[in-house]
Motif scaffolding. Structure first.
Motif, PDB file in Angstrom:
ATOM      1  N   ASP A 225       0.840  -1.194   0.000  1.00  0.00           N
ATOM      2  CA  ASP A 225       0.000   0.000   0.000  1.00  0.00           C
ATOM      3  C   ASP A 225       0.880   1.250   0.000  1.00  0.00           C
ATOM      4  O   ASP A 225       1.615   1.498   0.953  1.00  0.00           O
ATOM      5  CB  ASP A 225      -0.891  -0.020   1.238  1.00  0.00           C
ATOM      6  CG  ASP A 225      -1.747   1.231   1.371  1.00  0.00           C
ATOM      7  OD1 ASP A 225      -1.712   2.086   0.472  1.00  0.00           O
ATOM      8  OD2 ASP A 225      -2.451   1.351   2.390  1.00  0.00           O
TER       9      ASP A 225
ATOM     10  N   ASP B 214      -0.688   4.177  -1.592  1.00  0.00           N
ATOM     11  CA  ASP B 214      -1.611   5.201  -2.073  1.00  0.00           C
ATOM     12  C   ASP B 214      -2.663   5.612  -1.058  1.00  0.00           C
ATOM     13  O   ASP B 214      -3.390   6.574  -1.287  1.00  0.00           O
ATOM     14  CB  ASP B 214      -2.318   4.704  -3.352  1.00  0.00           C
ATOM     15  CG  ASP B 214      -1.334   4.367  -4.461  1.00  0.00           C
ATOM     16  OD1 ASP B 214      -0.556   5.266  -4.834  1.00  0.00           O
ATOM     17  OD2 ASP B 214      -1.326   3.219  -4.936  1.00  0.00           O
TER      18      ASP B 214
ATOM     19  N   ARG C  57      -0.693   2.582 -17.524  1.00  0.00           N
ATOM     20  CA  ARG C  57      -1.353   1.305 -17.228  1.00  0.00           C
ATOM     21  C   ARG C  57      -0.677   0.154 -17.974  1.00  0.00           C
ATOM     22  O   ARG C  57      -0.428  -0.916 -17.401  1.00  0.00           O
ATOM     23  CB  ARG C  57      -2.839   1.374 -17.602  1.00  0.00           C
ATOM     24  CG  ARG C  57      -3.626   0.117 -17.229  1.00  0.00           C
ATOM     25  CD  ARG C  57      -5.119   0.332 -17.454  1.00  0.00           C
ATOM     26  NE  ARG C  57      -5.881  -0.823 -16.993  1.00  0.00           N
ATOM     27  CZ  ARG C  57      -6.147  -1.878 -17.747  1.00  0.00           C
ATOM     28  NH1 ARG C  57      -5.713  -1.928 -19.008  1.00  0.00           N
ATOM     29  NH2 ARG C  57      -6.844  -2.893 -17.258  1.00  0.00           N
TER      30      ARG C  57
ATOM     31  N   ASP D 271       2.188  -2.443  -7.874  1.00  0.00           N
ATOM     32  CA  ASP D 271       1.215  -1.895  -8.823  1.00  0.00           C
ATOM     33  C   ASP D 271      -0.133  -2.600  -8.765  1.00  0.00           C
ATOM     34  O   ASP D 271      -1.119  -2.104  -9.314  1.00  0.00           O
ATOM     35  CB  ASP D 271       1.750  -1.995 -10.261  1.00  0.00           C
ATOM     36  CG  ASP D 271       2.956  -1.124 -10.507  1.00  0.00           C
ATOM     37  OD1 ASP D 271       3.078  -0.077  -9.839  1.00  0.00           O
ATOM     38  OD2 ASP D 271       3.787  -1.483 -11.364  1.00  0.00           O
TER      39      ASP D 271
ATOM     40  N   LYS E 270      -3.228  -0.674  -7.602  1.00  0.00           N
ATOM     41  CA  LYS E 270      -3.609   0.354  -8.570  1.00  0.00           C
ATOM     42  C   LYS E 270      -4.374  -0.263  -9.731  1.00  0.00           C
ATOM     43  O   LYS E 270      -5.410   0.255 -10.164  1.00  0.00           O
ATOM     44  CB  LYS E 270      -2.357   1.071  -9.089  1.00  0.00           C
ATOM     45  CG  LYS E 270      -1.498   1.736  -8.031  1.00  0.00           C
ATOM     46  CD  LYS E 270      -0.232   2.328  -8.651  1.00  0.00           C
ATOM     47  CE  LYS E 270       0.649   3.025  -7.634  1.00  0.00           C
ATOM     48  NZ  LYS E 270       1.224   2.088  -6.647  1.00  0.00           N
TER      49      LYS E 270
ATOM     50  N   TRP F  19      -8.388   0.392 -11.225  1.00  0.00           N
ATOM     51  CA  TRP F  19      -7.747   1.379 -12.090  1.00  0.00           C
ATOM     52  C   TRP F  19      -8.552   2.664 -12.227  1.00  0.00           C
ATOM     53  O   TRP F  19      -7.994   3.756 -12.225  1.00  0.00           O
ATOM     54  CB  TRP F  19      -7.474   0.786 -13.471  1.00  0.00           C
ATOM     55  CG  TRP F  19      -6.822   1.775 -14.380  1.00  0.00           C
ATOM     56  CD1 TRP F  19      -7.380   2.459 -15.412  1.00  0.00           C
ATOM     57  CD2 TRP F  19      -5.463   2.236 -14.297  1.00  0.00           C
ATOM     58  NE1 TRP F  19      -6.467   3.304 -15.989  1.00  0.00           N
ATOM     59  CE2 TRP F  19      -5.288   3.191 -15.321  1.00  0.00           C
ATOM     60  CE3 TRP F  19      -4.387   1.923 -13.465  1.00  0.00           C
ATOM     61  CZ2 TRP F  19      -4.058   3.825 -15.535  1.00  0.00           C
ATOM     62  CZ3 TRP F  19      -3.178   2.568 -13.675  1.00  0.00           C
ATOM     63  CH2 TRP F  19      -3.025   3.504 -14.697  1.00  0.00           C
TER      64      TRP F  19
ATOM     65  N   TYR G 206      -7.957   4.782  -9.203  1.00  0.00           N
ATOM     66  CA  TYR G 206      -6.585   5.275  -9.179  1.00  0.00           C
ATOM     67  C   TYR G 206      -6.378   6.381 -10.211  1.00  0.00           C
ATOM     68  O   TYR G 206      -5.787   7.418  -9.906  1.00  0.00           O
ATOM     69  CB  TYR G 206      -5.601   4.133  -9.449  1.00  0.00           C
ATOM     70  CG  TYR G 206      -4.159   4.587  -9.496  1.00  0.00           C
ATOM     71  CD1 TYR G 206      -3.500   4.993  -8.345  1.00  0.00           C
ATOM     72  CD2 TYR G 206      -3.461   4.630 -10.707  1.00  0.00           C
ATOM     73  CE1 TYR G 206      -2.190   5.433  -8.380  1.00  0.00           C
ATOM     74  CE2 TYR G 206      -2.145   5.068 -10.752  1.00  0.00           C
ATOM     75  CZ  TYR G 206      -1.515   5.464  -9.595  1.00  0.00           C
ATOM     76  OH  TYR G 206      -0.209   5.909  -9.640  1.00  0.00           O
ATOM     77  N   ARG G 207      -6.904   6.159 -11.409  1.00  0.00           N
ATOM     78  CA  ARG G 207      -6.738   7.189 -12.442  1.00  0.00           C
ATOM     79  C   ARG G 207      -7.451   8.474 -12.045  1.00  0.00           C
ATOM     80  O   ARG G 207      -6.898   9.577 -12.199  1.00  0.00           O
ATOM     81  CB  ARG G 207      -7.268   6.686 -13.782  1.00  0.00           C
ATOM     82  CG  ARG G 207      -7.221   7.760 -14.856  1.00  0.00           C
ATOM     83  CD  ARG G 207      -7.350   7.253 -16.250  1.00  0.00           C
ATOM     84  NE  ARG G 207      -7.266   8.363 -17.188  1.00  0.00           N
ATOM     85  CZ  ARG G 207      -7.171   8.245 -18.499  1.00  0.00           C
ATOM     86  NH1 ARG G 207      -7.136   7.031 -19.046  1.00  0.00           N
ATOM     87  NH2 ARG G 207      -7.096   9.309 -19.270  1.00  0.00           N
TER      88      ARG G 207
ATOM     89  N   GLU H 135      -8.386   9.532  -8.943  1.00  0.00           N
ATOM     90  CA  GLU H 135      -7.890  10.160  -7.720  1.00  0.00           C
ATOM     91  C   GLU H 135      -6.447  10.626  -7.808  1.00  0.00           C
ATOM     92  O   GLU H 135      -6.055  11.588  -7.128  1.00  0.00           O
ATOM     93  CB  GLU H 135      -8.032   9.180  -6.553  1.00  0.00           C
ATOM     94  CG  GLU H 135      -9.477   8.845  -6.224  1.00  0.00           C
ATOM     95  CD  GLU H 135      -9.594   7.709  -5.224  1.00  0.00           C
ATOM     96  OE1 GLU H 135      -8.547   7.337  -4.641  1.00  0.00           O
ATOM     97  OE2 GLU H 135     -10.712   7.188  -5.021  1.00  0.00           O
ATOM     98  N   ILE H 136      -5.633   9.972  -8.649  1.00  0.00           N
ATOM     99  CA  ILE H 136      -4.204  10.299  -8.716  1.00  0.00           C
ATOM    100  C   ILE H 136      -3.809  10.881 -10.075  1.00  0.00           C
ATOM    101  O   ILE H 136      -3.399  12.041 -10.168  1.00  0.00           O
ATOM    102  CB  ILE H 136      -3.334   9.049  -8.412  1.00  0.00           C
ATOM    103  CG1 ILE H 136      -3.728   8.439  -7.062  1.00  0.00           C
ATOM    104  CG2 ILE H 136      -1.858   9.420  -8.436  1.00  0.00           C
ATOM    105  CD1 ILE H 136      -3.526   9.331  -5.877  1.00  0.00           C
TER     106      ILE H 136
END
Length: 204
Positions: free
Chosen positions: A81, A83, A159, A170, A173, A177, A180-181, A183-184
Protein backbone atom coordinates in the motif's frame (compact mmCIF):
# COMPACT_ATOMS: atom_id res chain seq x y z
CA UNK A 1 29.06 4.16 -23.69
CA UNK A 2 28.24 1.37 -21.25
CA UNK A 3 25.75 -1.44 -21.89
CA UNK A 4 23.36 0.15 -19.35
CA UNK A 5 23.57 3.53 -21.06
CA UNK A 6 22.84 1.94 -24.43
CA UNK A 7 19.85 0.08 -22.98
CA UNK A 8 18.43 3.24 -21.40
CA UNK A 9 19.04 5.18 -24.57
CA UNK A 10 17.07 2.68 -26.62
CA UNK A 11 14.08 3.10 -24.29
CA UNK A 12 14.08 6.90 -24.56
CA UNK A 13 13.35 8.88 -27.69
CA UNK A 14 15.95 11.24 -29.08
CA UNK A 15 13.86 14.22 -27.99
CA UNK A 16 13.58 12.87 -24.46
CA UNK A 17 17.32 12.25 -24.25
CA UNK A 18 18.01 15.79 -25.47
CA UNK A 19 15.63 17.24 -22.87
CA UNK A 20 17.23 15.20 -20.09
CA UNK A 21 20.73 16.35 -21.07
CA UNK A 22 19.52 19.96 -21.05
CA UNK A 23 18.09 19.46 -17.55
CA UNK A 24 21.54 18.69 -16.11
CA UNK A 25 23.57 21.14 -18.17
CA UNK A 26 26.24 22.84 -16.09
CA UNK A 27 25.67 20.88 -12.90
CA UNK A 28 28.83 19.99 -11.02
CA UNK A 29 27.69 19.02 -7.55
CA UNK A 30 24.15 18.70 -6.28
CA UNK A 31 21.03 16.63 -6.68
CA UNK A 32 18.97 15.79 -9.74
CA UNK A 33 15.47 14.69 -8.73
CA UNK A 34 13.56 12.62 -11.28
CA UNK A 35 9.91 12.54 -10.27
CA UNK A 36 6.48 11.75 -11.68
CA UNK A 37 3.74 9.16 -11.49
CA UNK A 38 4.66 5.50 -11.05
CA UNK A 39 5.48 3.81 -14.38
CA UNK A 40 6.14 7.14 -16.11
CA UNK A 41 9.72 6.21 -17.03
CA UNK A 42 11.44 7.73 -14.01
CA UNK A 43 13.81 4.84 -13.45
CA UNK A 44 14.90 4.70 -17.09
CA UNK A 45 15.45 8.46 -17.09
CA UNK A 46 17.32 8.33 -13.77
CA UNK A 47 19.62 5.59 -15.08
CA UNK A 48 20.25 7.58 -18.24
CA UNK A 49 21.15 10.69 -16.23
CA UNK A 50 23.33 8.72 -13.83
CA UNK A 51 25.29 7.39 -16.79
CA UNK A 52 25.62 10.90 -18.23
CA UNK A 53 26.89 12.19 -14.87
CA UNK A 54 28.86 9.05 -13.93
CA UNK A 55 27.17 8.90 -10.56
CA UNK A 56 24.84 6.86 -8.35
CA UNK A 57 21.06 6.77 -7.92
CA UNK A 58 19.13 7.11 -4.69
CA UNK A 59 16.04 5.04 -5.54
CA UNK A 60 13.04 5.45 -3.25
CA UNK A 61 11.85 1.89 -3.97
CA UNK A 62 15.19 0.55 -2.76
CA UNK A 63 15.68 2.97 0.13
CA UNK A 64 13.80 1.14 2.90
CA UNK A 65 11.36 -1.27 1.22
CA UNK A 66 11.19 -3.82 4.03
CA UNK A 67 10.44 -1.09 6.56
CA UNK A 68 7.60 0.26 4.42
CA UNK A 69 6.21 -3.20 3.79
CA UNK A 70 6.30 -4.31 7.41
CA UNK A 71 4.71 -1.09 8.69
CA UNK A 72 1.96 -1.06 6.07
CA UNK A 73 1.24 -4.75 6.63
CA UNK A 74 0.64 -3.92 10.29
CA UNK A 75 -1.40 -0.79 9.59
CA UNK A 76 -3.57 -1.82 6.64
CA UNK A 77 -2.83 -5.48 5.99
CA UNK A 78 -1.37 -4.60 2.59
CA UNK A 79 2.45 -4.44 2.55
CA UNK A 80 2.41 -2.80 -0.90
CA UNK A 81 0.00 0.00 0.00
CA UNK A 82 1.54 3.28 -1.17
CA UNK A 83 -1.61 5.20 -2.07
CA UNK A 84 -3.80 5.20 1.03
CA UNK A 85 -4.30 8.16 3.34
CA UNK A 86 -2.68 6.07 6.07
CA UNK A 87 0.55 5.68 4.07
CA UNK A 88 0.60 9.36 3.11
CA UNK A 89 0.14 10.39 6.75
CA UNK A 90 2.15 7.87 8.77
CA UNK A 91 4.91 6.46 6.55
CA UNK A 92 5.50 8.32 3.30
CA UNK A 93 6.53 11.75 4.62
CA UNK A 94 9.26 10.31 6.82
CA UNK A 95 10.64 7.97 4.17
CA UNK A 96 10.81 10.84 1.70
CA UNK A 97 12.33 13.24 4.22
CA UNK A 98 15.09 10.73 5.02
CA UNK A 99 15.68 9.99 1.35
CA UNK A 100 16.04 13.61 0.31
CA UNK A 101 18.07 14.57 3.40
CA UNK A 102 20.63 11.87 2.59
CA UNK A 103 20.73 12.84 -1.08
CA UNK A 104 21.19 16.53 -0.29
CA UNK A 105 23.98 15.74 2.14
CA UNK A 106 25.82 13.75 -0.54
CA UNK A 107 25.04 16.49 -3.06
CA UNK A 108 27.20 18.96 -1.16
CA UNK A 109 30.32 17.20 -2.48
CA UNK A 110 29.10 15.08 -5.38
CA UNK A 111 26.29 14.94 -7.87
CA UNK A 112 23.59 12.34 -7.22
CA UNK A 113 20.36 11.34 -8.97
CA UNK A 114 17.18 10.68 -6.96
CA UNK A 115 14.42 8.48 -8.40
CA UNK A 116 11.06 8.87 -6.60
CA UNK A 117 7.50 10.07 -7.35
CA UNK A 118 7.54 13.06 -4.94
CA UNK A 119 3.82 13.57 -5.60
CA UNK A 120 3.04 14.97 -2.14
CA UNK A 121 6.05 17.27 -2.33
CA UNK A 122 4.81 18.78 -5.61
CA UNK A 123 1.54 19.72 -3.92
CA UNK A 124 3.35 21.09 -0.89
CA UNK A 125 5.65 23.22 -3.04
CA UNK A 126 2.69 24.70 -4.89
CA UNK A 127 0.89 25.47 -1.62
CA UNK A 128 4.04 27.14 -0.30
CA UNK A 129 4.34 29.16 -3.52
CA UNK A 130 7.89 27.96 -4.18
CA UNK A 131 9.51 25.73 -6.75
CA UNK A 132 10.02 22.07 -5.94
CA UNK A 133 13.78 22.69 -5.88
CA UNK A 134 13.34 25.43 -3.28
CA UNK A 135 11.00 23.26 -1.23
CA UNK A 136 13.48 20.38 -1.18
CA UNK A 137 16.38 22.66 -0.25
CA UNK A 138 14.34 23.96 2.68
CA UNK A 139 14.60 20.47 4.22
CA UNK A 140 18.24 21.08 5.13
CA UNK A 141 20.26 23.96 6.53
CA UNK A 142 22.94 24.17 3.85
CA UNK A 143 23.04 25.32 0.22
CA UNK A 144 22.98 22.69 -2.52
CA UNK A 145 22.14 22.77 -6.23
CA UNK A 146 18.86 20.92 -6.87
CA UNK A 147 17.44 20.24 -10.34
CA UNK A 148 13.94 18.73 -10.59
CA UNK A 149 12.68 16.78 -13.59
CA UNK A 150 9.08 15.58 -14.02
CA UNK A 151 8.59 12.68 -16.43
CA UNK A 152 5.16 12.93 -18.02
CA UNK A 153 3.39 10.15 -19.93
CA UNK A 154 -0.18 9.40 -20.98
CA UNK A 155 -2.24 7.50 -18.35
CA UNK A 156 -3.02 4.75 -20.87
CA UNK A 157 0.70 4.19 -21.31
CA UNK A 158 1.17 4.12 -17.54
CA UNK A 159 -1.35 1.31 -17.23
CA UNK A 160 0.29 -0.68 -20.03
CA UNK A 161 3.70 -0.28 -18.39
CA UNK A 162 2.37 -1.40 -15.02
CA UNK A 163 0.87 -4.52 -16.57
CA UNK A 164 4.07 -5.26 -18.45
CA UNK A 165 6.44 -4.90 -15.50
CA UNK A 166 4.23 -6.95 -13.16
CA UNK A 167 5.40 -5.35 -9.91
CA UNK A 168 3.50 -6.25 -6.73
CA UNK A 169 3.32 -2.60 -5.69
CA UNK A 170 1.22 -1.89 -8.82
CA UNK A 171 -1.42 -4.56 -8.13
CA UNK A 172 -3.66 -2.36 -5.92
CA UNK A 173 -3.61 0.35 -8.57
CA UNK A 174 -4.48 -2.02 -11.39
CA UNK A 175 -7.17 -3.76 -9.32
CA UNK A 176 -9.16 -0.51 -9.15
CA UNK A 177 -7.75 1.38 -12.09
CA UNK A 178 -10.70 3.73 -12.52
CA UNK A 179 -10.37 5.00 -8.97
CA UNK A 180 -6.58 5.27 -9.18
CA UNK A 181 -6.74 7.19 -12.44
CA UNK A 182 -9.43 9.52 -11.15
CA UNK A 183 -7.89 10.16 -7.72
CA UNK A 184 -4.20 10.30 -8.72
CA UNK A 185 -3.46 10.51 -12.44
CA UNK A 186 -6.33 12.87 -13.30
CA UNK A 187 -6.21 14.79 -10.02
CA UNK A 188 -4.58 17.86 -11.56
CA UNK A 189 -1.18 17.00 -10.10
CA UNK A 190 0.41 16.89 -13.54
CA UNK A 191 -0.60 20.51 -14.13
CA UNK A 192 0.67 21.47 -10.68
CA UNK A 193 4.00 19.76 -11.37
CA UNK A 194 4.54 21.75 -14.54
CA UNK A 195 4.32 24.93 -12.47
CA UNK A 196 6.94 23.99 -9.87
CA UNK A 197 9.54 21.71 -11.51
CA UNK A 198 12.63 22.91 -13.36
CA UNK A 199 12.16 20.57 -16.34
CA UNK A 200 8.83 19.08 -17.46
CA UNK A 201 9.62 16.32 -19.95
CA UNK A 202 7.06 14.42 -22.00
CA UNK A 203 8.37 10.86 -22.16
CA UNK A 204 7.59 9.98 -25.78
Amino acid sequence: MTELAESCGRQLSGATQTALRAAIEGIGMGVVVVCGFPASGKTTAARFLAEQLDTIIFDKDGFAPKLEESVMAELTGNPHDRDSAMYRRVVGPYIYDALIANALMVGQRNVVVVDAPFLEFVGSALQSNVTLSEYLRSKVGFPVDVRTVWMSVDPKEIRERMIKRGAERDLPKLADWSAYRSEILDSGLRVEAEKVVDSFIVNE
